[in-house]
Design a protein around this motif. Sequence first.
Motif, PDB file in Angstrom:
ATOM      1  N   LYS A  55       0.813  -1.220   0.000  1.00  0.00           N
ATOM      2  CA  LYS A  55       0.000   0.000   0.000  1.00  0.00           C
ATOM      3  C   LYS A  55       0.846   1.270   0.000  1.00  0.00           C
ATOM      4  O   LYS A  55       0.550   2.231  -0.726  1.00  0.00           O
ATOM      5  CB  LYS A  55      -0.939  -0.014   1.213  1.00  0.00           C
ATOM      6  N   GLU A  56       1.918   1.289   0.793  1.00  0.00           N
ATOM      7  CA  GLU A  56       2.705   2.509   0.941  1.00  0.00           C
ATOM      8  C   GLU A  56       3.707   2.718  -0.196  1.00  0.00           C
ATOM      9  O   GLU A  56       3.959   3.855  -0.590  1.00  0.00           O
ATOM     10  CB  GLU A  56       3.452   2.488   2.282  1.00  0.00           C
ATOM     11  N   ILE A  57       4.302   1.643  -0.692  1.00  0.00           N
ATOM     12  CA  ILE A  57       5.344   1.757  -1.713  1.00  0.00           C
ATOM     13  C   ILE A  57       4.813   1.483  -3.111  1.00  0.00           C
ATOM     14  O   ILE A  57       5.095   2.231  -4.051  1.00  0.00           O
ATOM     15  CB  ILE A  57       6.519   0.804  -1.404  1.00  0.00           C
ATOM     16  N   TYR A  58       4.024   0.427  -3.273  1.00  0.00           N
ATOM     17  CA  TYR A  58       3.546   0.078  -4.610  1.00  0.00           C
ATOM     18  C   TYR A  58       2.306   0.868  -5.024  1.00  0.00           C
ATOM     19  O   TYR A  58       2.051   1.021  -6.216  1.00  0.00           O
ATOM     20  CB  TYR A  58       3.214  -1.414  -4.688  1.00  0.00           C
ATOM     21  N   GLY A  59       1.525   1.332  -4.047  1.00  0.00           N
ATOM     22  CA  GLY A  59       0.281   2.017  -4.384  1.00  0.00           C
ATOM     23  C   GLY A  59      -0.875   1.071  -4.622  1.00  0.00           C
ATOM     24  O   GLY A  59      -1.897   1.443  -5.201  1.00  0.00           O
ATOM     25  N   GLY A  60      -0.725  -0.192  -4.185  1.00  0.00           N
ATOM     26  CA  GLY A  60      -1.786  -1.173  -4.356  1.00  0.00           C
ATOM     27  C   GLY A  60      -2.860  -1.049  -3.295  1.00  0.00           C
ATOM     28  O   GLY A  60      -2.736  -0.279  -2.327  1.00  0.00           O
ATOM     29  N   GLY A 105       3.784   2.860 -15.732  1.00  0.00           N
ATOM     30  CA  GLY A 105       3.318   4.100 -15.125  1.00  0.00           C
ATOM     31  C   GLY A 105       3.177   3.965 -13.628  1.00  0.00           C
ATOM     32  O   GLY A 105       4.077   3.476 -12.944  1.00  0.00           O
ATOM     33  N   ALA A 106       2.034   4.402 -13.103  1.00  0.00           N
ATOM     34  CA  ALA A 106       1.775   4.348 -11.657  1.00  0.00           C
ATOM     35  C   ALA A 106       0.381   3.774 -11.419  1.00  0.00           C
ATOM     36  O   ALA A 106      -0.552   4.505 -11.065  1.00  0.00           O
ATOM     37  CB  ALA A 106       1.902   5.733 -11.039  1.00  0.00           C
ATOM     38  N   PRO A 107       0.204   2.481 -11.626  1.00  0.00           N
ATOM     39  CA  PRO A 107      -1.107   1.878 -11.458  1.00  0.00           C
ATOM     40  C   PRO A 107      -1.607   1.974 -10.022  1.00  0.00           C
ATOM     41  O   PRO A 107      -0.813   2.070  -9.081  1.00  0.00           O
ATOM     42  CB  PRO A 107      -0.876   0.417 -11.860  1.00  0.00           C
ATOM     43  N   THR A 108      -2.917   1.963  -9.857  1.00  0.00           N
ATOM     44  CA  THR A 108      -3.535   2.012  -8.525  1.00  0.00           C
ATOM     45  C   THR A 108      -4.641   0.966  -8.462  1.00  0.00           C
ATOM     46  O   THR A 108      -5.024   0.363  -9.467  1.00  0.00           O
ATOM     47  CB  THR A 108      -4.129   3.407  -8.234  1.00  0.00           C
ATOM     48  N   ASP A 109      -5.134   0.760  -7.262  1.00  0.00           N
ATOM     49  CA  ASP A 109      -6.276  -0.128  -7.037  1.00  0.00           C
ATOM     50  C   ASP A 109      -6.028  -1.533  -7.604  1.00  0.00           C
ATOM     51  O   ASP A 109      -6.903  -2.126  -8.228  1.00  0.00           O
ATOM     52  CB  ASP A 109      -7.553   0.469  -7.639  1.00  0.00           C
ATOM     53  N   PHE A 110      -4.830  -2.052  -7.367  1.00  0.00           N
ATOM     54  CA  PHE A 110      -4.521  -3.413  -7.794  1.00  0.00           C
ATOM     55  C   PHE A 110      -4.194  -4.260  -6.570  1.00  0.00           C
ATOM     56  O   PHE A 110      -3.879  -3.737  -5.502  1.00  0.00           O
ATOM     57  CB  PHE A 110      -3.338  -3.431  -8.772  1.00  0.00           C
ATOM     58  N   THR A 111      -4.262  -5.549  -6.741  1.00  0.00           N
ATOM     59  CA  THR A 111      -3.971  -6.495  -5.670  1.00  0.00           C
ATOM     60  C   THR A 111      -2.695  -7.258  -6.007  1.00  0.00           C
ATOM     61  O   THR A 111      -2.519  -7.707  -7.140  1.00  0.00           O
ATOM     62  CB  THR A 111      -5.131  -7.485  -5.495  1.00  0.00           C
ATOM     63  N   ILE A 112      -1.827  -7.374  -5.029  1.00  0.00           N
ATOM     64  CA  ILE A 112      -0.611  -8.159  -5.192  1.00  0.00           C
ATOM     65  C   ILE A 112      -0.896  -9.602  -4.757  1.00  0.00           C
ATOM     66  O   ILE A 112      -1.442  -9.832  -3.679  1.00  0.00           O
ATOM     67  CB  ILE A 112       0.548  -7.590  -4.344  1.00  0.00           C
ATOM     68  N   SER A 113      -0.541 -10.552  -5.610  1.00  0.00           N
ATOM     69  CA  SER A 113      -0.762 -11.966  -5.307  1.00  0.00           C
ATOM     70  C   SER A 113       0.526 -12.592  -4.776  1.00  0.00           C
ATOM     71  O   SER A 113       1.547 -12.577  -5.462  1.00  0.00           O
ATOM     72  CB  SER A 113      -1.216 -12.720  -6.565  1.00  0.00           C
TER      73      SER A 113
END
Length: 563
Positions: A460-465, A508-516
């Motif tokens: 959340k803090e670094i990747y923006g997920g 780019g800078a994607p948002t609202d994604f989930t890391i698996s």
Amino acid sequence: MSESQTQQLEMTDLAIAGRATLKPIVEIASAAGIDEDDLELYGKYKAKVDVFRKKAGEANQGKIVLVTAMSPTPAGEGKSTTTVGLGDALALEGQRVVIALREPSLGPIFGIKGGAAGGGYAQVLPMEDINMHFTGDFHAITSAHNLLAALMDNHIHQGNALNIDPRRIQFRRVMDMNDRALRDVVIGLGGPTEGVPRESGFDITVASEVMAIFCLATSIDDLRERLSKITVAYTYDRKPVTAGDLNAQGSMTMLLKDALKPNLVQTIQGTPAFVHGGPFANIAHGCNSILATNTAREYADIVVTEAGFGADLGAEKFMNIKSRFGGLGPDAAVVVATIRALKMHGGVPKTELGQANAQAIRNGFANLKRHIGNIRKFGIEPIVALNRFTSDTDEELAIVEELVRAEGAEVAIANMWAEGGEGGRDLARKVIQAVEKPSNFHHLYDLDLSIEDKIATIVKEIYGGSGVEFSAAAKKRLEEINDNGWSNMPVCMAKTQYSFSDDAAKLGAPTDFTISIRDLQVRTGAGFIVAITGAIMTMPGLPKEPAALRMDVGDDGKAIGLF
């Protein structure tokens, strides 16, 4: 050969390095204040510094400048070139400086990179040696790792007194080469005298836990202790089995004792550089050895070091892993960016990067902006180094300068590839100003958080997920980690370098994604938990046209095709 082809050949990294005049390494060491008695020479231009024998001098704790980058693209960012060039530029500004870099891996050298010792007039030398076998460190690490694997399989073959379950062996063999055919193999075939058949595989040496330990160890005793803690397998009743249980740590340490001494070389300009250790940042912690960095601090007022790939990978791991174990933290950070990379993150294909496209630069700036913000989350104010390519226009450079300054950050145009240290003097002056200010460095998370919370914090803090999903296998690993009391370790994320997400196509800078999280690997010797995301591989494969196909040796014995 045409005149233009001749000019291009003369401007390759290898050609530029070949024209450089090297000083004997004893002169480089003397100028840095390193006693000649502490050197172990590998020819005239390379040496190891015996940090376990060297005379104690006055305590010096040089400032650390961490060089990182925006998310890498096939267009290139030039992070190592900027690191070397910045060191040279600081020396021109009258600073006592030492550079600290990782050693290149043969995998990417023969795969895509073709060389990894900086570039142009900002290289560490002798570049042929550094890119190839150097002083044999990677061979020693590979041998120590595979010795442990052999001792483990021999123990099972000789009666298995430790009750190791062959189905639950975690420790794979390694080699320093990209070879997808070895990712999954079956060993022990051929009958009772050939061992116990089981499934296994190979990782690349730079992903080895022994490599991670090598780079995190602070002494021979610390190295031996960490090696003894490597978890190699589990018993039939699910108890961990370590290298110490196999009594392997002594012989492994013996193989690594000379490799553990940092390697001293020089830049084209004659700036001293330690090149030591080399874990990848997408599947390991991506930083050179703590011993090399701390040794450099003894002889310099400013140490310029780098962390692999983008700031979401190497820099995050420098801050949260290397800094914890090494008792050090950066006093300033440089984020390398290029017009070409910004255009790619803005949606421009590689074939069209030479065309002016102001809107693509502005769109792609979202990637660099997030990296700037991420560095600030560690209490460090970043400086953007805009690495200039010949195709960049003044108008394009001005756009990026405007965007960076709008974020309240310093920016400097750097041209080290073509000009060496002279091309980085503006950047050097800004770095000098930054290191003179008090540091407010801090880690992103506390170690007493759960593994799930540490991963979620990074995502959340670094990747923006927006969240994290754990596979069924990863959830089982979490139970093992908690049951064995390993949850207080930092996390080492294994993730694609091309995107903030775990999908390499999302630039780019994607948002609202989930890391698996596909799997969790316990590195009890190194002291961290590796979280495997997406389709990341710990044994890379070669591309369709490997760089190796363009390499050879001339009649004079010199390498051809390194670039």
